[in-house]
Write an enzyme that holds these catalytic residues in place. Structure first.
Site, mmCIF file in Angstrom:
data_model
loop_
_atom_site.group_PDB
_atom_site.id
_atom_site.type_symbol
_atom_site.label_atom_id
_atom_site.label_comp_id
_atom_site.label_asym_id
_atom_site.label_seq_id
_atom_site.Cartn_x
_atom_site.Cartn_y
_atom_site.Cartn_z
ATOM 1 N N LYS A 43 0.839 -1.245 -0.008
ATOM 2 C CA LYS A 43 -0.042 -0.262 -0.141
ATOM 3 C C LYS A 43 0.734 1.217 -0.038
ATOM 4 O O LYS A 43 2.060 1.299 0.645
ATOM 5 C CB LYS A 43 -1.175 -0.002 1.304
ATOM 6 C CG LYS A 43 -1.654 1.351 1.611
ATOM 7 C CD LYS A 43 -2.695 1.471 0.543
ATOM 8 C CE LYS A 43 -3.487 2.680 0.897
ATOM 9 N NZ LYS A 43 -4.450 3.078 -0.407
ATOM 10 N N CYS A 126 -2.439 10.082 -6.613
ATOM 11 C CA CYS A 126 -3.541 9.779 -5.449
ATOM 12 C C CYS A 126 -4.642 11.098 -5.624
ATOM 13 O O CYS A 126 -4.317 12.065 -5.551
ATOM 14 C CB CYS A 126 -3.062 9.717 -4.192
ATOM 15 S SG CYS A 126 -4.427 9.655 -2.854
HETATM 16 C C1 DHB Z 1 -5.456 6.132 -2.430
HETATM 17 C C2 DHB Z 1 -6.007 6.135 -3.480
HETATM 18 C C3 DHB Z 1 -5.245 6.207 -4.798
HETATM 19 O O1 DHB Z 1 -6.007 6.126 -5.961
HETATM 20 C C4 DHB Z 1 -4.134 6.179 -4.487
HETATM 21 O O2 DHB Z 1 -3.347 6.386 -5.668
HETATM 22 C C5 DHB Z 1 -3.118 6.499 -3.350
HETATM 23 C C6 DHB Z 1 -4.247 6.316 -2.283
HETATM 24 C C7 DHB Z 1 -6.581 6.418 -1.227
HETATM 25 O O3 DHB Z 1 -7.220 6.946 -1.201
HETATM 26 O O4 DHB Z 1 -5.707 5.628 -0.340
#
Ligand code: DHB
Length: 307
Positions: A43, A126
Site C-alpha cells: 500500500k 492519488c
Molecule cells: C489512495 C487512492 C489512490 O488512488 C492512490 O493512488 C493512493 C491512495 C487512497 O485513497 O488511499
C-alpha cells in the site's frame, strides 16, 4: 512462457497485486507472498502512519467500485522494518511511495534505496487527499519531482500515473518521462473525483470529499487500455508499461498484453475475490494464449491490430 517483466526484473507470472487493496499490514503482505501474485506490492506509504478518510470510504458497484480511502497506511518506517521478512517469501517486493510533498518523497525514496526492496513505484496520482492535487496532472511539478527523485539511488523506479484523456497530454507526459532514467510506468490509477449517487437515499455512495472519489474496476478498463497503448507507442523500449484497470479475467489481461503491457496489476478484483484471483486469471490467460497459438507473453505483447 507466461513471465512478466518490469525493467531488469523478470516476474514468475504476468500478474501481481496493485497498490491499494489488502496490502497494508504485514499479515496481508505475507499472504500475497504465499499466493500466485508474481510480486508483493505494498500500500502507498506516507512519512507518518495514517488512519485514512472517514467511512464509508469504499463502495462496491455493479461494475467496479468507488473509493476515497485517504492513504491509510502504517507509515514508511513500518514497511522498512518488515522488508526482511517480506523478502523471505522469495519474490520481488515493490514499495509504493506516496509522499504528501517532494521533501517527504525524497526522505522515503532515499530510505528504500538503501533497503532490500526490489523496485520502487512512486505514486504521482492519488486523487483522495484534500488540498493535494494529483502530481501527474502537473507537468512542472512532475519535472521538479523527477529532477530530485531520480538522483537518490540505483534501484529501478517507476511512476504510478493518473489516466490521461487527451493526445496532447500523452505527448507531453511521454516526452518528459523519457528524459529520466525510470524503469517503468504503471497506467492507470483510479479515475479521480467521480461521483456515484444512490437515487433511493438521494445520497453519495461514500463520505469523504462530499462523495467525490476514485472510480475503479470494469468502468475504467477502456481508459487503462488506452493509457497503456498510448504510452507504449510513445516511450522508449527501456521503459516498461505496467497495466492496471478492470482486469478480472484472462481475456482482460490479454487485452492489456495486446496494448503493450509488460505485466499487469489487479486491484478491485483482488479486493473482491482475494488471492485466488491470481491463479485463476493466470490459468485463464494461459489457456487463451495457447488457443490463439501464442507461445509467450513476448510474442503477443503490443500486437494490437488497428482497422
Ligand atoms: C489512495 C487512492 C489512490 O488512488 C492512490 O493512488 C493512493 C491512495 C487512497 O485513497 O488511499
Amino acid at each position: 512462457d507466461l513471465r512478466g517483466q518490469i525493467g531488469p526484473i523478470t516476474l514468475s507470472s504476468y500478474l501481481f497485486n496493485a497498490s491499494g487493496p489488502r496490502c497494508t499490514t504485514e499479515q496481508e503482505l505475507i499472504k500475497l507472498g504465499r499466493s500466485r501474485s508474481a510480486a508483493v506490492m505494498t500500500k502507498s506509504c506516507t512519512l507518518a502512519p495514517r488512519a485514512g478518510n472517514a467511512e464509508p470510504r469504499y463502495r462496491a458497484l455493479p461494475l467496479g467500485a468507488i473509493q476515497s480511502m485517504g492513504l491509510p497506511n502504517l507509515g514508511y518506517q513500518a514497511y522498512l522494518e518488515m522488508l526482511p521478512r517480506l523478502k523471505q517469501v522469495g519474490k520481488p517486493v515493490v514499495i509504493s511511495i506516496s509522499g504528501l510533498s517532494l521533501a517527504d518523497n525524497t526522505t522515503m525514496v532515499s530510505a528504500f534505496m538503501a533497503s532490500s526492496a526490489d523496485l520502487l513505484e512512486i505514486n504521482f496520482s492519488c486523487p483522495n487527499i484534500e488540498g493535494k492535487p494529483q502530481l501527474g496532472y502537473d507537468l512542472t511539478q512532475t519535472r521538479q519531482a523527477l529532477d530530485t527523485l531520480c538522483t537518490l539511488g540505483d534501484k529501478p523506479i517507476g511512476l504510478k500515473l493518473p489516466p490521461y484523456f487527451d493526445m496532447a497530454h500523452f505527448d507531453a507526459m511521454a516526452d518528459l518521462l523519457q528524459q529520466y532514467p525510470i524503469a517503468f510506468v504503471t497506467c492507470v490509477n483510479s479515475v479521480g473525483n467521480t461521483l456515484v449517487i444512490d437515487p433511493e437515499t438521494e445520497t453519495a455512495m461514500i463520505r469523504p470529499k462530499g462523495g467525490f472519489g476514485g472510480l475503479c474496476g470494469d468502468y475504467i478498463k477502456p481508459i487503462g487500455l488506452a493509457n497503456v497503448r498510448a504510452f507504449r507507442q510513445r516511450l522508449p523500449q527501456r521503459i516498461d508499461v505496467i497495466g492496471v484497470g478492470g482486469i478480472k479475467t484472462g481475456t482482460d489481461a490479454f487485452e492489456y498484453l495486446l496494448a503493450g503491457a509488460s505485466a499487469v496489476q489487479i486491484a478491485t478484483c483482488y479486493e473482491e475475490e482475494g488471492t485466488s484471483c491470481f491463479d485463476r486469471i493466470e490459468r485463464e490467460l494461459g489457456q487463451l494464449l495457447q488457443r490463439k497459438g501464442y507461445a509467450s507473453i513476448a510474442q503477443a505483447k503490443g500486437q494490437l491490430k488497428t482497422l
